[in-house]
Design an enzyme around this catalytic site. Structure first.
Site, PDB file in Angstrom:
ATOM      1  N   ASP A 472      34.368 -18.699 -16.239  1.00 54.05           N
ATOM      2  CA  ASP A 472      34.847 -17.590 -15.427  1.00 54.05           C
ATOM      3  C   ASP A 472      36.334 -17.819 -15.184  1.00 54.05           C
ATOM      4  OD1 ASP A 472      34.831 -15.329 -13.967  1.00 54.05           O
ATOM      5  OD2 ASP A 472      33.905 -16.187 -12.185  1.00 54.05           O
ATOM      6  N   ASP A 671      29.683 -20.777 -10.519  1.00 55.28           N
ATOM      7  CA  ASP A 671      29.514 -21.363  -9.186  1.00 55.28           C
ATOM      8  C   ASP A 671      28.787 -20.468  -8.189  1.00 55.28           C
ATOM      9  OD1 ASP A 671      31.408 -19.452  -8.842  1.00 55.28           O
ATOM     10  OD2 ASP A 671      32.948 -20.763  -8.000  1.00 55.28           O
ATOM     11  N   ASP A 675      25.695 -16.231 -10.863  1.00 53.66           N
ATOM     12  CA  ASP A 675      25.805 -16.976 -12.123  1.00 53.66           C
ATOM     13  C   ASP A 675      24.511 -17.678 -12.506  1.00 53.66           C
ATOM     14  OD1 ASP A 675      28.491 -16.373 -12.641  1.00 53.66           O
ATOM     15  OD2 ASP A 675      29.186 -17.953 -11.294  1.00 53.66           O
TER      16      ASP A 675
END
Length: 783
Positions: A472, A671, A675
């Site tokens: 990400d 995180d 996710d």
């Protein structure tokens, strides 16, 4: 009348030790504690997967063969002992594994204490007694070959044989008793292992020698030496036992070291905390008495007692024992702190947020402990080899005996016995069994020191094969704390008006970009109003009412959904996106009032980490919710291979599936709660930093600090560990494969080489020790 549902019940026989009642199992055998024969305790009824006896219910867990080795009572909260190689073996007392004979160890190192391992103490004592008795044995038997021929003549040949009997027998029957018991149990259970071979070899040499001393006349000519005496092999049996004990002691010391590493982690925790009471007074209390919500004083130089958040004070905190990062981190009000980290020169007041088993340190200990007990997929090959290797070795030993007895030189039967015993001893596959567990145990401890937590051995093995890494942008490549960098109003609106409307609306959002806008507005002194009818539109923006006006804030997709044409603002927005900024449209009513631009600074460590990841063979894909222009700008700046822009959280798992369908091995770093599906879908999930618990649970690897540096460390650790395991397996297999034919005497007709059982025992122990030492090299591996 019985209304309970019908149950299928079977009777299970329980066997126990008269001396150690805690030893209870469902098959006859010998006590792993004292070697005494187990006695029949009684039968119990079992049904629906449980049975009870004397008020204790326990659930035997079936292994692949259908046998039951789990004898831990249900609800039992004390220490549980398990086999490093066979996790289905669980019991409440120490002992040896009924499958492989390996000594059991604590299932959770946190349950242990600093007291020495009783098995290590016992084996060390047996080793020294064996060594003291074996040394004079070697003088008697090897003396004639090193110029001390007169040694045997001092007492005479017959008396010397009795002295050898007196010295060798306690070594075999007392020092080697644990191995004999384990070997006997392996035949009872038909689960042949390394101790099967050791017991057969030692007992064959010892029994032959005992009969040769007590009744030498019964032996035929084929067993007699040139002087007419029957050769004895007390020294071979004693040396084998002593060397096996030495190998076991070294192995137990190494395994105990891994448990001590976990207990050392636990030892990092503070023992007490200074609580601040409601009246302002302070009192020192035990750590276990701290409750969530308590206010605690952390004095200069003290350890932070629990996980919490700073509410007063300012200081630098050394977090190296948790994150592996040597540079102290500045802590002010609102900053999180972690238990066991060390406060610097300032004083802090913190509010406890996580205590006891919920703290990060406790979770690290649990994760490392679980990983050390896990088995890498590569281990199954070693198991398969060991499964057919032991029976094959016994067959080769039998063939060697008959081959030497028929075609060997005089005394043929003595040579036959030597060859058969040497084959049994040198082929012992203990090095094969240690190859994977020792590497995994060492590597997971090493990873914890560097802030890389491995969930299980499979994750470590898989991560070595990963070729694609999805990251990400926010919080991984960047700081994760975006900053407001520009407000661009349209004619008819002031900069302050646009900012106030945007910040007022975003007050209700927890998105990092929203927080940046609110912080920026407060820093510029804007007075925020009250938002009504707030609504977040996933992946697009937010909308609501401010001061009676309909206000929306979001990306171009949001503006299009509202049916508004942004006009020339699109080019302005694109220009800023090309610089890596995230630009949002502020819509009031039916027109665009302006733009707000937010930028998330790239972490200092990111460029170097990306370079290292490329060197380690990874293709890096950035998946972000930002639009394509912003994503391309960041990718160009950092040298990222591929981007996936405008990605909604639920799309990440689909991207991973598509890549896997192309044959890629994919790791995903994330995180947040959103996710978790992608982390679970990936071949290896990597939870970044102290992210959401569900993300950590879904991940195979957790990085204590959310930097890409951690992924670099994890990759290097995976490569080093798997390389180490392959080295161990190679040396163990090559050693066994080459040692057996040499011990069987294959080289004797050409080179006159025949290995004695003593040398075979030394070589077997050296193989195990070399595997242990090679595994321990991982402790100092640079990652």
């Amino acid at each position: 009348m019985n209304d309970s549902p019908e149950t299928s019940e079977t009777e299970t026989t329980i066997w126990t030790c008269p001396m150690h009642p805690q030893v209870r199992q469902d098959l006859p055998g010998s006590c792993p504690e004292c070697g005494m024969k187990l006695v029949h305790e009684g039968t119990v009824q079992s049904g629906h997967g449980h049975h009870s006896h004397h008020g204790h219910a326990h659930t035997p867990a079936p292994d692949a063969a259908g046998d039951r080795f789990d004898t831990v009572p249900a609800g039992y909260g004390g220490p549980v002992y398990t086999c490093p190689m066979h996790a289905q073996v669980r019991q409440v007392a120490p002992g040896s594994c009924p499958i492989c004979g390996m000594g059991l160890e604590l299932e959770s190192a946190a349950m242990g204490d600093d007291a020495p391992n009783p098995e290590l103490v016992d084996f060390t004592r047996r080793f020294w007694v064996g060594a003291v008795l074996t040394l004079p044995l070697l003088v008697f038997t090897m003396g004639p070959y090193v110029g001390l021929a007169g040694v045997r003549e001092i007492f005479g040949e017959k008396a010397t044989l009795w002295i050898e009997f007196a010295l060798g027998t306690p070594v075999v029957l007392w020092c080697g008793w644990p191995f004999l018991v384990r070997g006997w149990n392996s035949f009872l259970r038909m689960s042949l292992n390394m101790f099967s071979l050791i017991a057969m070899g030692v007992m064959a040499a010892w029994l032959f020698s005992v009969v040769a001393v007590l009744a030498p006349d019964i032996f035929p000519e084929g067993f007699r030496m040139e002087n007419g005496h029957v050769g004895v092999y007390f020294e071979a049996a004693a040396v084998i036992v002593t060397l096996v004990l030495l190998g076991q002691v070294m192995e137990l010391r190494a395994r105990e070291g891994t448990g001590k590493a976990i207990r050392a982690l636990l030892g990092m925790a503070a023992k007490t905390a200074h609580i601040i009471r409601n009246d302002g007074s302070e009192k020192e209390i035990p750590l276990e008495d701290v409750q969530v919500g308590d206010r605690l004083r952390v004095r200069p130089g003290d350890k932070v007692p629990v996980d919490g958040v700073v509410i007063e004070g300012r200081s630098s905190v050394d977090e190296s024992m948790i994150t592996g990062e040597p540079v102290p981190v500045e802590k002010v009000a609102g900053e999180p702190v972690t238990g066991a980290t060390i406060n610097g020169t300032g004083s802090l007041v913190i509010e406890a947020r996580r205590v006891g088993a919920d703290t990060m340190l406790s979770q690290i200990v649990e994760m490392v402990s679980n990983a050390q007990r896990s088995r890498a997929p590569i281990q199954k090959y070693a198991d398969q080899v060991a499964g057919w290797f032991v029976p094959a070795v016994i067959g080769i030993a039998v063939l060697s005996f008959f081959g030497w007895a028929v075609w060997g030189p005089a005394p043929a039967l003595s040579y036959a016995l030597i060859a058969a015993v040497a084959v049994l001893i040198i082929a012992c596959p203990c090095a094969l069994g240690l190859a994977t567990p020792m590497s995994i145990m060492t590597a997971t401890g090493r990873g914890a020191q560097a802030g890389v937590l491995i969930k299980n051995a499979e994750a470590l093995e898989r991560f070595e094969k990963i070729d694609t890494l999805i990251v990400d942008k926010t919080g991984t490549l960047t700081m994760g704390k975006p900053e407001l960098v520009a407000v661009l109003p349209e004619p008819g609106y002031g900069e302050e008006d646009v900012l106030r409307l945007a910040a007022t609306l975003e007050k209700g959002s927890e998105h990092p970009l929203a927080e940046a806008i609110v912080r920026g507005a407060e820093a510029r002194g804007a007075e925020l109003g009250k938002a009504e009818d707030f609504e977040a539109v996933t992946g697009k923006g937010v909308k609501g009412r401010v001061d009676g006006q309909a206000v929306a804030l979001g990306n171009l997709a949001m503006v299009s959904d509202l049916g508004i044409a942004p006009g020339g603002l699109t080019e302005t927005a694109n220009a800023r996106r090309d610089q890596g900024e995230t630009v949002m449209f502020v819509v009031v009513g039916n027109s665009v009032a302006g733009l707000v631009a937010v930028a998330d600074p790239v972490k200092e460590s990111t460029p170097a980490a990306l370079k290292s990841l490329h060197e380690l063979g990874l293709r890096i894909i950035m998946a972000t919710g930002d639009n394509e222009r912003t994503a391309k700008a960041v990718a160009a700046l950092l040298g990222i291979d591929e981007i996936r822009a405008d990605v909604l959280p639920q799309d990440k798992a689909s991207i991973i599936r598509a890549l896997q369908a192309q044959g890629r091995k994919v790791a995903m770093a994330g995180d947040g709660v959103n996710d978790a599906p992608a982390l679970a879908q990936a071949d290896v999930g990597i939870a970044m930093g102290t992210g959401a618990d569900v993300a950590i649970e879904s991940a195979g690897i957790t990085l204590v600090k959310g930097n890409l540096d951690g992924i670099v460390r994890a990759r290097r650790l995976a490569r080093a560990t798997m390389g180490n395991i392959r080295q161990n397996l190679f040396f163990a297999l090559i050693y066994n494969a080459s040692g057996v034919p040499v011990a069987a005497g294959l080289l004797y007709p050409v080179f006159g080489i025949l290995i004695s059982p003593m040398f075979a025992a030394f070589a077997m122990s050296a193989s195990s020790i070399s595997v242990v030492l090679n595994s321990l090299r991982l402790r100092s591996t640079r990652i």
